[in-house]
Design an enzyme around this catalytic site. Structure first.
Site, PDB file in Angstrom:
ATOM      1  N   HIS A   1      49.428  41.635  37.458  1.00  0.00           N
ATOM      2  CA  HIS A   1      48.374  40.766  36.912  1.00  0.00           C
ATOM      3  C   HIS A   1      48.233  39.565  37.859  1.00  0.00           C
ATOM      4  O   HIS A   1      49.197  39.171  38.521  1.00  0.00           O
ATOM      5  CB  HIS A   1      48.847  40.308  35.527  1.00  0.00           C
TER       6      HIS A   1
ATOM      7  N   CYS B   1      42.140  41.127  35.192  1.00  0.00           N
ATOM      8  CA  CYS B   1      42.953  40.217  36.014  1.00  0.00           C
ATOM      9  C   CYS B   1      43.923  40.995  36.891  1.00  0.00           C
ATOM     10  O   CYS B   1      45.088  40.605  37.063  1.00  0.00           O
ATOM     11  CB  CYS B   1      43.723  39.214  35.165  1.00  0.00           C
TER      12      CYS B   1
END
Ligand SMILES: Cc1ncc(COP(=O)(O)O)c(C=O)c1O
Length: 416
Positions: free
Chosen positions: A127, A371
């Site tokens: 992420h 993300c």
């Protein structure tokens, strides 16, 4: 509740007031818990009770109400520490979220202990919260990033792990991918990091809410997670770190609460964890975080995990059966290798179009890059549709997803 078989998600849903809500006269199918989770009445009431009857400043004033509030805040810390089997409550630093926790590791610890040419190994499934802080450190201190690749079926490719870790100072990796759902072998990866003299940093943001977590069994050095993904309020998360590492980490923020002394010519820091908790903390949220941990512990994390895997097995069976080649699911084909996250492409439709049609059926999913842009590049897609489930979801929610995908197919017509 005593076994996975008796896990009654449909009954559990009644603890979550949001599910009383209907949109256009129909129930909600919330399949976006990897993004953020819904809140049970136990957490809402704990926050309400504390705010109405016990709210006061912490760590500052000496009157009884304030001392009580400080005790409650510290009890929440002990509770969160016990939840991940920390050796000591002071190894838990309350942060704003997992992102802030990872920034403390990269920018504060890394800023103090890493320099020009030092190698930090990340994986292709991270992420942004476990990428950008290291990019910032690259810009500031000249560290180098090295990447552990993934396999075609969305697992970490550990074939050349020793070569990738050779000479590395840090191995920072996710315990579970927020896109592929892949559960990584955390203890083995920590051991591999240590065998190369590297510090093991675990992004446990998708793991702690869904699995029994034991930082000692992992033998990790730092882990990060967020309350809002585990039935608790937003605005608070945690950094767990080995006491000796936290001791040697400078604070990220300066201000009140984090000092032992301040003079005109300088300051000294308070001990860990106060050293990292500058300014007035998320007091109410800490109470909610503690209540969320109680709630999850009462249910049993092994049972939560088993329930989510049962739903994953069901989804991995039903969706390909119904849609064949029209659906392309990313990540391991084997439910045992993954948590309750399922990213997919549907026909040649744009994920945002799919999610809009699903929304018309009250099926809440996330469409986008999640993300994880480096991972999107590896998968060679701009975005995916991601459905993610939790302890309050049941087979009806997966069926609703499948029915809503049928309507997407109807609306957009046959594949080209
Ligand atoms: C794997 C992973 N790491 C880190 C984060 C960041 O969490 P937060 O936004 O709560 O800081 C997320 C959130 O989606 C995540 O899925």
């Amino acid at each position: 509740m005593s076994s996975a078989a008796s896990f009654d998600a449909t009954a559990l849903k009644r603890n979550f007031p949001i599910f009383e809500r209907q949109i256009d006269g129909a129930p909600l199918h919330y399949l976006d818990s990897a993004n953020t989770s819904q809140k049970p009445v136990e957490v809402i009431e704990a926050i309400d009770r504390f705010t109405r009857t016990a709210y006061a400043p912490i760590n500052r004033s000496a009157y009884r109400l304030a001392a009580e509030a400080t005790d409650t805040y510290e009890a929440a810390r002990r509770n969160v520490a016990r939840f991940v089997n920390a050796r000591h409550a002071d190894e838990i630093v309350f942060t704003k979220n997992a992102t802030e926790a990872l920034n403390i590791v990269a920018q504060s610890w890394g800023g103090a202990h890493l320099g020009e040419g030092d190698v930090v190994v990340l994986t292709e499934m991270e992420h942004h919260a476990n990428i950008v802080p290291w990019h910032l450190l690259h810009e500031r201190a000249g560290i180098e990033l090295r990447w552990l690749p993934i396999t075609a079926d969305g697992r970490l490719d550990v074939t050349d792990l020793d070569a990738v870790l050779d000479g590395a100072k840090v191995f920072a990796f996710t315990a579970m991918s927020n896109v592929l759902g892949t559960l990584n072998p955390v203890a083995e990866l920590c051991a591999a990091a240590h065998a190369h003299g590297a510090t093991a940093v675990v992004d446990a943001c998708q793991y702690v809410p869904h699995n029994a977590t034991d930082v000692q069994a992992w033998d990790a050095d730092f882990i990060a997670f967020s309350s809002h993904k585990m039935c608790g309020p937003s605005g608070i998360g945690a950094l767990w770190g080995r006491a000796e590492l936290l001791d040697r980490t400078p604070p990220l923020l300066g201000g009140g609460n984090m000092i032992a002394d301040v003079r005109t010519d300088g300051f000294t820091t308070a001990p860990v964890p106060a050293k990292f908790e500058a300014g007035t903390q998320a007091i109410i949220e800490a109470v909610g975080f503690g209540a969320a941990v109680d709630f999850m512990r009462d249910i049993g994390m092994d049972r939560v995990h088993a329930h989510e895997q049962e739903l994953t097995r069901y989804a991995l069976k039903v969706l390909p059966e119904r849609f064949g080649a029209d659906i392309r699911i990313h990540g391991p084909a084997d439910a045992e290798a993954r948590g309750g996250v399922l990213s997919f492409a549907f026909r040649d439709l744009h994920p945002h179009d799919v999610s809009q049609v699903l929304d018309q059926r009250n099926v809440c999913v996330r469409a986008g890059h999640h993300c994880a842009k480096p991972l999107m590049r590896v998968l060679d897609v701009a975005a995916t549709v991601r459905a993610s489930w939790y302890l309050y979801n049941d087979r009806d929610d997966i069926d609703a997803l499948a029915d809503a995908l049928d309507s997407a197919a109807d609306i957009f017509g046959p594949s080209l």
